[in-house]
Write an enzyme that holds these catalytic residues in place. Structure first.
Site, PDB file in Angstrom:
ATOM      1  N   HIS A   1       0.753   3.676   6.924  1.00 45.25           N
ATOM      2  CA  HIS A   1       1.868   3.398   6.016  1.00 45.25           C
ATOM      3  C   HIS A   1       1.389   2.510   4.880  1.00 45.25           C
ATOM      4  CE1 HIS A   1       1.935  -0.070   8.666  1.00 45.25           C
ATOM      5  NE2 HIS A   1       2.867  -0.679   7.958  1.00 45.25           N
TER       6      HIS A   1
ATOM      7  N   HIS B   1       2.321  -0.430   3.614  1.00 42.47           N
ATOM      8  CA  HIS B   1       2.372  -1.895   3.540  1.00 42.47           C
ATOM      9  C   HIS B   1       0.978  -2.431   3.200  1.00 42.47           C
ATOM     10  CE1 HIS B   1       6.341  -2.399   5.992  1.00 42.47           C
ATOM     11  NE2 HIS B   1       6.553  -2.392   4.689  1.00 42.47           N
TER      12      HIS B   1
ATOM     13  N   ASP C   1      -0.883  -4.841   4.066  1.00 39.27           N
ATOM     14  CA  ASP C   1      -1.881  -5.229   5.078  1.00 39.27           C
ATOM     15  C   ASP C   1      -2.591  -4.018   5.689  1.00 39.27           C
ATOM     16  OD1 ASP C   1       0.735  -4.804   6.257  1.00 39.27           O
ATOM     17  OD2 ASP C   1       0.023  -5.666   8.140  1.00 39.27           O
ATOM     18  N   HIS C   2      -2.196  -2.810   5.249  1.00 40.58           N
ATOM     19  CA  HIS C   2      -2.847  -1.599   5.754  1.00 40.58           C
ATOM     20  C   HIS C   2      -3.608  -0.838   4.662  1.00 40.58           C
ATOM     21  CE1 HIS C   2      -0.783  -1.733   9.748  1.00 40.58           C
ATOM     22  NE2 HIS C   2      -0.052  -2.582   9.041  1.00 40.58           N
TER      23      HIS C   2
ATOM     24  N   HIS D   1       9.821   2.246  11.005  1.00 41.15           N
ATOM     25  CA  HIS D   1       9.271   0.993  10.465  1.00 41.15           C
ATOM     26  C   HIS D   1       9.902   0.583   9.125  1.00 41.15           C
ATOM     27  CE1 HIS D   1       6.501  -2.258  10.174  1.00 41.15           C
ATOM     28  NE2 HIS D   1       5.818  -1.769   9.159  1.00 41.15           N
TER      29      HIS D   1
ATOM     30  N   ASP E   1       2.603   0.694  12.312  1.00 42.73           N
ATOM     31  CA  ASP E   1       3.610  -0.289  12.721  1.00 42.73           C
ATOM     32  C   ASP E   1       4.894   0.451  13.094  1.00 42.73           C
ATOM     33  OD1 ASP E   1       1.646  -1.913  11.798  1.00 42.73           O
ATOM     34  OD2 ASP E   1       2.852  -2.950  10.280  1.00 42.73           O
TER      35      ASP E   1
ATOM     36  N   HIS F   1      -2.508  -5.468  16.009  1.00 46.29           N
ATOM     37  CA  HIS F   1      -1.529  -5.940  15.028  1.00 46.29           C
ATOM     38  C   HIS F   1      -0.786  -7.158  15.590  1.00 46.29           C
ATOM     39  CE1 HIS F   1       1.741  -5.601  11.975  1.00 46.29           C
ATOM     40  NE2 HIS F   1       0.820  -4.997  11.249  1.00 46.29           N
TER      41      HIS F   1
HETATM   42 ZN   LIG Z   1       1.313  -4.251   9.326  1.00 46.45          ZN
HETATM   43 ZN   LIG Z   2       4.034  -2.517   8.225  1.00 46.09          ZN
END
Ligand SMILES: [Zn+2]
Ligand SMILES: [Zn+2]
Length: 310
Positions: free
Chosen positions: A63, A65, A67-68, A140, A211, A269
């Site tokens: 996804h 976001h 942090d990915h 998510h 996530d 995570h």
């Molecule tokens: Zn994340």
């Molecule tokens: Zn996420």
């Protein structure tokens, strides 16, 4: 086939856990590494490993976001300077193409290798003679995919000793037998292939989820998996918080693994609110429900051994 954790933290980088990235090492199988997510500084993490960026063949983004994905432009650019000449295919939700193209364009980064970016929908997203990969949507808040990597069964090995004892000479006949064809020897005897080929080698299944809140698609993706990699942002007693932020607890990850009859669960995570002293406790919460659970750490590796044939 090994899974190597490059980053195992949630949201923001922490000293002991970088943001998410997981490498599926398929060096024996296809001389390649597949990356799942590419959080910021994934390329820095790779520097501490034996992984060669030029070997990265596919990148699967769960996804969008930060942090990915924030590590993607840097990793893709550097690969040009690390001997990368072969095609890289990136799979991810709608928007991933724009993110990559704009980042590279604005920074005037030119790749010396071809790149293909595929915005996926649910279903079969890749198949070749070795693997199939299926994607399903999780829950998510934004589109977040889980990936099910299935290795195809491989034909059994030729029982060469038995063939030699029967008087079959190595050569074209061996190939025919391996391909399942009957062979008639000069003396008229018929060689039935099933008697001279070992049982097929069962393919392995690895499920890597983005996530997610606890959901049914996670169970479907992890059905009978050799390894399920599941987020566990929160501890078992923070179910309300996990729900509010569209994440899972350790216990929910374990319940999913149990329902799916997965063989092994790895929690990742992990929120930075938990420090090193808490990790064993987080693992223990899941172990109560699903005994074969480990909590991931950065630079940890899990080997996926061959399946016993039934
Ligand atoms: Zn994340
Ligand atoms: Zn996420």
């Amino acid at each position: 086939m090994d899974v190597f954790f490059l980053g195992t933290g949630a949201g923001v980088p922490a000293k002991l856990r970088n943001v998410t990235s997981i490498a599926l090492k398929l060096l024996e199988e296809r001389g390649a590494v597949w990356l799942f997510d590419c959080g910021e500084a994934t390329q820095h993490q790779i520097l501490h490993t034996s992984i060669k960026p030029r070997r990265i063949e596919k990148i699967f983004i769960t996804h969008l976001h930060g942090d990915h994905i924030y590590g993607l432009p840097g990793l893709l650019s550097s690969r040009s300077f690390q001997g990368g000449e072969s095609l890289v295919t990136v799979y991810g939700p709608a928007g991933i193409k724009e993110f990559i193209e704009v980042s590279l364009k604005i920074s005037k980064s030119y790749l010396k290798y071809p790149i293909e970016i595929i915005e996926i929908e649910e279903g079969l997203i890749f198949e070749d003679d070795q693997f199939t990969i299926e994607a399903r949507l999780l829950v998510h808040g934004i589109a977040s995919f889980g990936y099910r990597v299935v290795e195809k069964d491989r034909p059994g090995t030729l029982l060469a000793d038995k063939l030699a004892a029967t008087g079959v000479k190595p050569g074209p006949d061996y190939k025919k037998i391996k391909n399942g064809e009957e062979v008639i020897l000069e003396d008229g005897r018929v060689i039935h292939p099933e008697e001279f080929v070992g049982p097929p080698q069962k393919g392995r299944i690895v499920t890597i989820l983005g996530d997610t809140r606890v959901c049914e698609n996670a169970v479907l993706l992890a059905d009978d998996a050799d390894l399920l990699i599941h987020e566990a942002t929160f501890s078992a007693d923070e179910e309300a918080l996990a729900h509010e932020y569209f994440h899972s607890t350790t216990l929910q990850a374990a319940e999913t693994a149990l329902k799916a009859r997965a063989k092994k669960l790895c929690l990742t995570h992990i929120s930075s609110r938990y420090d090193r002293n808490d990790w064993k406790q987080l693992e223990a919460e899941a172990v109560k429900v699903f005994s074969n659970t480990v909590i991931s750490e950065d630079f940890m590796e899990i080997g996926i051994s061959l399946r016993m044939t039934d």
